[in-house]
Design an enzyme around this catalytic site. Structure first.
Site, short mmCIF file in Angstrom:
data_model
loop_
_atom_site.label_atom_id
_atom_site.label_comp_id
_atom_site.label_asym_id
_atom_site.label_seq_id
_atom_site.Cartn_x
_atom_site.Cartn_y
_atom_site.Cartn_z
N ARG A 61 0.76 -1.43 0.01
CA ARG A 61 -0.07 0.18 -0.05
C ARG A 61 0.83 1.33 -0.05
NH1 ARG A 61 -2.26 2.01 4.44
NH2 ARG A 61 -2.74 -0.16 5.14
N TYR A 114 -14.81 16.29 -15.70
CA TYR A 114 -15.43 14.93 -15.86
C TYR A 114 -16.47 14.90 -14.72
CZ TYR A 114 -15.71 10.21 -14.80
OH TYR A 114 -16.23 8.71 -14.34
N ASP A 186 -5.69 18.06 -14.81
CA ASP A 186 -6.03 16.64 -15.24
C ASP A 186 -5.47 16.51 -16.67
OD1 ASP A 186 -7.24 14.38 -16.27
OD2 ASP A 186 -8.80 14.52 -14.85
N LYS A 211 -7.43 5.23 -19.39
CA LYS A 211 -7.52 5.82 -20.91
C LYS A 211 -6.35 5.42 -21.70
CE LYS A 211 -11.74 7.18 -19.20
NZ LYS A 211 -11.43 7.27 -17.55
C1 4LM Z 1 -15.24 9.15 -19.18
N1 4LM Z 1 -13.55 9.32 -17.53
O1 4LM Z 1 -15.22 10.25 -19.49
P1 4LM Z 1 -11.14 6.63 -13.63
N2 4LM Z 1 -10.18 12.39 -15.30
C2 4LM Z 1 -10.62 12.29 -16.49
C3 4LM Z 1 -11.67 11.46 -16.83
O2 4LM Z 1 -12.41 11.50 -18.14
C4 4LM Z 1 -11.81 10.30 -15.95
C5 4LM Z 1 -11.20 10.36 -14.77
C6 4LM Z 1 -10.61 11.58 -14.34
C7 4LM Z 1 -14.53 8.57 -17.96
C8 4LM Z 1 -15.13 7.40 -17.26
C9 4LM Z 1 -16.15 6.70 -17.46
C10 4LM Z 1 -10.52 13.65 -17.43
C11 4LM Z 1 -12.78 9.23 -16.52
C12 4LM Z 1 -11.48 9.40 -13.94
O3 4LM Z 1 -12.50 6.16 -14.53
O4 4LM Z 1 -11.25 6.82 -12.16
O5 4LM Z 1 -9.99 5.74 -14.02
O6 4LM Z 1 -10.71 8.03 -14.09
O7 4LM Z 1 -15.72 8.28 -20.03
#
Ligand code: 4LM
Length: 407
Positions: A61, A114, A186, A211
């Site tokens: 961890r 997001y 981000d 992603k």
């Molecule tokens: C989506 N996105 O947009 P985790 N930062 C950005 C994101 O697009 C996302 C996250 C953080 C999408 C998920 C369903 C700019 C997520 C959050 O999904 O926790 O790895 O990332 O389709």
């Protein structure tokens, strides 16, 4: 590190990191250390590690050698002193925020985020005595106007999910630094191949590694990069004690595989997205296309300045009602209807009812997220096949809509 980094090309760093260390047994790839705990020869050795007086791994961890290998490579790509792995993008974002905030502090965040990040800030953090102020960060003066000595974090995405608005990273970082606030960007949509927020003055870059970094739609993960001090603080406070959002070693291994082709994949995503965006823009049933590579894009000049290339994401609106947009998406056969982005497979989704459903209808209107917006993640298939699918799905609308293209 900076000297070494500038001497080595991005692709070389993505494949080898900076160290070029011989792996155990001469293995080509770093070993997968599937071990929750690590043994000590003597009790004193463990005590010294817990006290931070001696380097080494003692519990996964806190750190794990497979994660360390990815962290070293990723820091080299963001040209950061250090980086950190997390169980998800949300794990990265929440771990970083919990580390640097206390009750009474203020966060200035862009309007378009997001959906789950918006929910965390707006409905989560604000329950714990942190004031979250949303401003339109495309206007640096608006940010300067709300900054105060209480501001600890300035936060945004660029391009923003889902409407593609850009934020001038250098301008906002300078304004935030003047009041001692950390700028956190981000960088999910770009990856360090297309944009390096730290080199533009930001303090921390966070990513959903789910992603483009992973790139194949087979994992959930997050990364952050920043100074050695900031990353250590996030590791031992936010990650270890507050969220426990730890990446598994297998996921770190998969991401290292993804990184080896990151630049090649991004080049294809960008080239195909440019072609698709241009074709969409010329289509009579398409009302608007937001893509930083189009001359019609309001922030085209900023995109050229801070991004290597415009990326693989497109936001569009049709000359139909929302029913028509749903009909078009349902008619697609190659492009998959799914949330997430940055995969080899092209994905399409409806932000208002999916990724941005955490915003109320009124908040979406106020924050510039149109209910009729469609989000397309252009994948790695042949661009002509992606276009053929879109053109044929748009063709099914002709019978139902004859609305003229907006001027
Ligand atoms: C989506 N996105 O947009 P985790 N930062 C950005 C994101 O697009 C996302 C996250 C953080 C999408 C998920 C369903 C700019 C997520 C959050 O999904 O926790 O790895 O990332 O389709």
């Amino acid at each position: 590190m900076a000297d070494q980094t500038s001497k080595t090309g991005f692709a070389t760093r993505a494949i080898h990191g900076l160290e070029h260390a011989r792996q155990p047994e001469g293995a080509l790839n770093p070993p997968l250390y599937l071990s929750s705990t690590f043994t000590f020869d003597r009790v004193e050795e463990g005590a010294a590690m817990f006290a931070g007086e001696r380097p080494g791994h003692f519990y996964s961890r806190v750190s794990n050698p497979t994660l360390s290998a990815l962290e070293e490579r990723f820091a080299a790509l963001e040209e950061a002193e250090s980086s950190l792995c997390f169980a998800s993008g949300m794990g990265a974002i929440t771990s970083v925020f919990w580390t640097f905030l206390s009750a009474g502090d203020e966060v200035i965040a862009d309007k378009t985020l997001y959906g789950c990040t918006f929910a965390f800030l707006h409905h989560g953090l604000s329950r714990f005595g942190v004031k979250v102020i949303h401003v339109d960060m495309t206007d640096p003066a608006a940010v300067a106007a709300v900054l105060s000595e209480k501001t600890k974090i300035v936060y945004f995405e660029s391009p923003a999910n889902p409407n593609m608005r850009l934020v001038d990273i250098a301008a906002i970082s300078t304004i935030a630094r003047n009041v001692g606030a950390k700028t956190i960007v981000d960088n999910t949509y770009c990856t360090p191949y297309l944009q390096q927020p730290l080199k533009l003055g930001a303090d921390i870059a966070v990513h959903s590694a789910t992603k483009y970094l992973g790139g194949h739609g087979d994992l959930i993960a997050g990364m952050a990069a920043g100074s050695a001090d900031d990353m250590m603080q996030v590791r031992v406070e936010g990650l270890k004690d507050m969220t426990g959002a730890v990446m598994t070693p297998l996921t770190a291994h998969q991401i290292m595989r993804g990184l080896k082709t990151l630049d090649l994949r991004m080049d294809r995503h960008c080239a195909s997205a440019q072609e698709i965006a241009e074709r969409l823009e010329a289509h009579p049933l398409v009302k608007s296309v937001s893509y930083p590579g189009l001359k019609s894009f309001a922030q085209f000049a900023l995109a050229k300045r801070q991004m290597r290339a415009p990326g693989g994401m497109i936001a569009l609106e049709l000359n139909t009602d929302i029913g028509g947009a749903m009909h078009m998406m349902n008619a697609l056969t190659l492009i998959k209807r799914a949330v997430s982005l940055g995969d080899a497979d092209s994905l399409i989704q409806h932000p208002a009812s999916m990724t941005h459903a955490a915003y109320s209808k009124e908040e979406r209107a106020e924050h510039g997220i149109s209910d009729s917006l469609i989000r397309l993640s252009v994948g790695l298939e042949s661009a002509r096949d992606i276009w053929a699918d879109l053109e044929s799905a748009l063709g099914t609308l002709k019978a139902t809509s004859t609305a003229p293209k907006a001027a």
